[in-house]
Design a protein around this motif. Sequence first.
Motif, mmCIF file in Angstrom:
data_model
loop_
_atom_site.group_PDB
_atom_site.id
_atom_site.type_symbol
_atom_site.label_atom_id
_atom_site.label_comp_id
_atom_site.label_asym_id
_atom_site.label_seq_id
_atom_site.Cartn_x
_atom_site.Cartn_y
_atom_site.Cartn_z
ATOM 1 N N THR A 105 0.798 -1.233 0.000
ATOM 2 C CA THR A 105 0.000 0.000 0.000
ATOM 3 C C THR A 105 0.831 1.283 0.000
ATOM 4 O O THR A 105 0.259 2.360 0.121
ATOM 5 C CB THR A 105 -0.924 0.030 1.230
ATOM 6 O OG1 THR A 105 -0.114 -0.043 2.417
ATOM 7 C CG2 THR A 105 -1.910 -1.133 1.210
ATOM 8 N N PHE A 106 2.143 1.189 -0.096
ATOM 9 C CA PHE A 106 2.971 2.387 0.007
ATOM 10 C C PHE A 106 4.283 2.173 -0.742
ATOM 11 O O PHE A 106 4.609 1.048 -1.142
ATOM 12 C CB PHE A 106 3.252 2.733 1.475
ATOM 13 C CG PHE A 106 4.068 1.687 2.202
ATOM 14 C CD1 PHE A 106 5.413 1.881 2.450
ATOM 15 C CD2 PHE A 106 3.477 0.491 2.632
ATOM 16 C CE1 PHE A 106 6.164 0.914 3.108
ATOM 17 C CE2 PHE A 106 4.222 -0.468 3.295
ATOM 18 C CZ PHE A 106 5.565 -0.254 3.530
ATOM 19 N N ASP A 107 5.038 3.256 -0.941
ATOM 20 C CA ASP A 107 6.342 3.185 -1.584
ATOM 21 C C ASP A 107 7.436 3.123 -0.519
ATOM 22 O O ASP A 107 7.257 3.601 0.603
ATOM 23 C CB ASP A 107 6.584 4.410 -2.473
ATOM 24 C CG ASP A 107 5.495 4.617 -3.517
ATOM 25 O OD1 ASP A 107 4.748 3.657 -3.799
ATOM 26 O OD2 ASP A 107 5.405 5.736 -4.054
ATOM 27 N N ILE A 108 8.594 2.557 -0.878
ATOM 28 C CA ILE A 108 9.720 2.427 0.040
ATOM 29 C C ILE A 108 10.959 3.050 -0.580
ATOM 30 O O ILE A 108 11.278 2.785 -1.746
ATOM 31 C CB ILE A 108 10.018 0.951 0.367
ATOM 32 C CG1 ILE A 108 8.863 0.299 1.124
ATOM 33 C CG2 ILE A 108 11.306 0.833 1.188
ATOM 34 C CD1 ILE A 108 9.063 -1.174 1.369
ATOM 35 N N GLU A 109 11.669 3.859 0.216
ATOM 36 C CA GLU A 109 12.997 4.323 -0.166
ATOM 37 C C GLU A 109 14.021 3.481 0.583
ATOM 38 O O GLU A 109 13.952 3.339 1.804
ATOM 39 C CB GLU A 109 13.188 5.793 0.185
ATOM 40 C CG GLU A 109 14.567 6.328 -0.212
ATOM 41 C CD GLU A 109 14.787 7.750 0.272
ATOM 42 O OE1 GLU A 109 14.599 8.673 -0.535
ATOM 43 O OE2 GLU A 109 15.140 7.921 1.464
ATOM 44 N N HIS A 110 14.972 2.932 -0.148
ATOM 45 C CA HIS A 110 15.960 2.014 0.426
ATOM 46 C C HIS A 110 17.362 2.551 0.185
ATOM 47 O O HIS A 110 17.694 2.977 -0.918
ATOM 48 C CB HIS A 110 15.817 0.634 -0.221
ATOM 49 C CG HIS A 110 16.761 -0.401 0.311
ATOM 50 N ND1 HIS A 110 17.975 -0.670 -0.279
ATOM 51 C CD2 HIS A 110 16.662 -1.230 1.377
ATOM 52 C CE1 HIS A 110 18.582 -1.630 0.402
ATOM 53 N NE2 HIS A 110 17.818 -1.985 1.408
ATOM 54 N N THR A 111 18.185 2.533 1.235
ATOM 55 C CA THR A 111 19.559 3.028 1.155
ATOM 56 C C THR A 111 20.500 1.967 1.706
ATOM 57 O O THR A 111 20.245 1.394 2.772
ATOM 58 C CB THR A 111 19.727 4.316 1.982
ATOM 59 O OG1 THR A 111 18.777 5.293 1.535
ATOM 60 C CG2 THR A 111 21.137 4.890 1.827
ATOM 61 N N ASP A 114 17.460 3.792 -3.729
ATOM 62 C CA ASP A 114 16.435 3.447 -4.712
ATOM 63 C C ASP A 114 15.063 3.517 -4.056
ATOM 64 O O ASP A 114 14.934 3.474 -2.828
ATOM 65 C CB ASP A 114 16.648 2.039 -5.258
ATOM 66 C CG ASP A 114 17.873 1.920 -6.143
ATOM 67 O OD1 ASP A 114 17.765 2.244 -7.336
ATOM 68 O OD2 ASP A 114 18.933 1.511 -5.633
ATOM 69 N N THR A 115 14.049 3.599 -4.914
ATOM 70 C CA THR A 115 12.666 3.566 -4.448
ATOM 71 C C THR A 115 11.927 2.449 -5.165
ATOM 72 O O THR A 115 12.044 2.299 -6.386
ATOM 73 C CB THR A 115 11.962 4.904 -4.727
ATOM 74 O OG1 THR A 115 12.635 5.947 -4.031
ATOM 75 C CG2 THR A 115 10.514 4.854 -4.278
ATOM 76 N N VAL A 116 11.197 1.664 -4.419
ATOM 77 C CA VAL A 116 10.312 0.676 -5.015
ATOM 78 C C VAL A 116 8.878 1.101 -4.718
ATOM 79 O O VAL A 116 8.539 1.444 -3.585
ATOM 80 C CB VAL A 116 10.605 -0.754 -4.503
ATOM 81 C CG1 VAL A 116 10.377 -0.874 -3.016
ATOM 82 C CG2 VAL A 116 9.752 -1.774 -5.252
ATOM 83 N N LYS A 117 8.056 1.147 -5.761
ATOM 84 C CA LYS A 117 6.667 1.561 -5.622
ATOM 85 C C LYS A 117 5.834 0.426 -5.040
ATOM 86 O O LYS A 117 6.208 -0.741 -5.097
ATOM 87 C CB LYS A 117 6.097 1.966 -6.985
ATOM 88 C CG LYS A 117 6.871 3.092 -7.674
ATOM 89 C CD LYS A 117 6.703 4.405 -6.948
ATOM 90 C CE LYS A 117 7.344 5.551 -7.731
ATOM 91 N NZ LYS A 117 7.174 6.847 -7.050
ATOM 92 N N LYS A 118 4.663 0.783 -4.492
ATOM 93 C CA LYS A 118 3.777 -0.243 -3.934
ATOM 94 C C LYS A 118 3.464 -1.285 -5.010
ATOM 95 O O LYS A 118 3.284 -0.949 -6.189
ATOM 96 C CB LYS A 118 2.502 0.382 -3.383
ATOM 97 C CG LYS A 118 1.578 0.998 -4.427
ATOM 98 C CD LYS A 118 0.332 1.554 -3.762
ATOM 99 C CE LYS A 118 -0.613 2.162 -4.795
ATOM 100 N NZ LYS A 118 -1.840 2.711 -4.175
ATOM 101 N N GLY A 119 3.405 -2.527 -4.599
ATOM 102 C CA GLY A 119 3.175 -3.617 -5.535
ATOM 103 C C GLY A 119 4.432 -4.113 -6.207
ATOM 104 O O GLY A 119 4.381 -5.089 -6.958
ATOM 105 N N GLY A 120 5.566 -3.446 -5.941
ATOM 106 C CA GLY A 120 6.841 -3.894 -6.475
ATOM 107 C C GLY A 120 7.560 -4.795 -5.484
ATOM 108 O O GLY A 120 7.034 -5.153 -4.431
#
Length: 267
Positions: free
Chosen positions: A66-72, A79-85
């Motif tokens: 249900t949300f996007d994630i920023e990963h470091t 990088d960012t992965v969008k919801k459903g990714g």
Amino acid sequence: MSTLRKIVARTGGQTHGPITRLMSPGDLGHLLKPFIFLDYVEAEGSGPQFGFHPHSGIATLTFPLTFDIEHTTSDGQVDTVKKGGVEWVMTGGGIWHKARGLKGDQMRAFQTWFAMPPSHELATPSAQFVQENEVPRAGPVTLLLGNYQDLTSKVKAPFDVSYLWVQLKAGESWTYQPASTHDIAWTFAQSGQLSVSDAELVRELAVFEEGNGAMKFDAKTDCAFLVGTAAKLPQELVMGYYSVHSSAANLVAGERRIKEIGSTLKR
């Protein structure tokens, strides 16, 4: 048709705040290798933020519903992965990383840890991000990892696995015949009332008997659930605080490396 698989264990997990831990290396993860750890996150607002922390010897798969994630990562990759990714991190010989949720009033996500075969548990770490439009789908099935029918995930896992997210409407049924090499299987009913192997599952994880039998899922209400099947990894699980390896020597090597990275980050 082969006999449908029986359920040999069930659990609702242990809930602490917004996180429900459904398996870990010390319990069901020992039976379900390469699957060794599963958290379900359910929070309102931005939810928990995960600051820099280390891992070695495992891979992590994060599936935000249900949300996007920023990963470091400690290597400087952002990088960012969008919801459903799908976010896939091979921690290898050692890495630090952090993540924060972006957008959305509700936070629903899964994070899964996988044990690595000895050939990969001390490898160079890496991070891969598969966006929602690149995640394979067929009918009610979303393929998170591995293979399903003629679909193949963009993530190249170093073991034989199928990891599925399935959504059924009330009254629908779905039968799954795992690959002939897959001898372990489990499911987690995230929402709705799911009937499988004469059991009714509501927010529960169920482990199936080992073997290669099919599994039939019937949705009593609208349902969403995970299904994981794989060829069971043969190695033992040697556990540290942030790491899981196949031997004490590899655990020492992994923990030494993450300590070195931590010292560099502090400087």
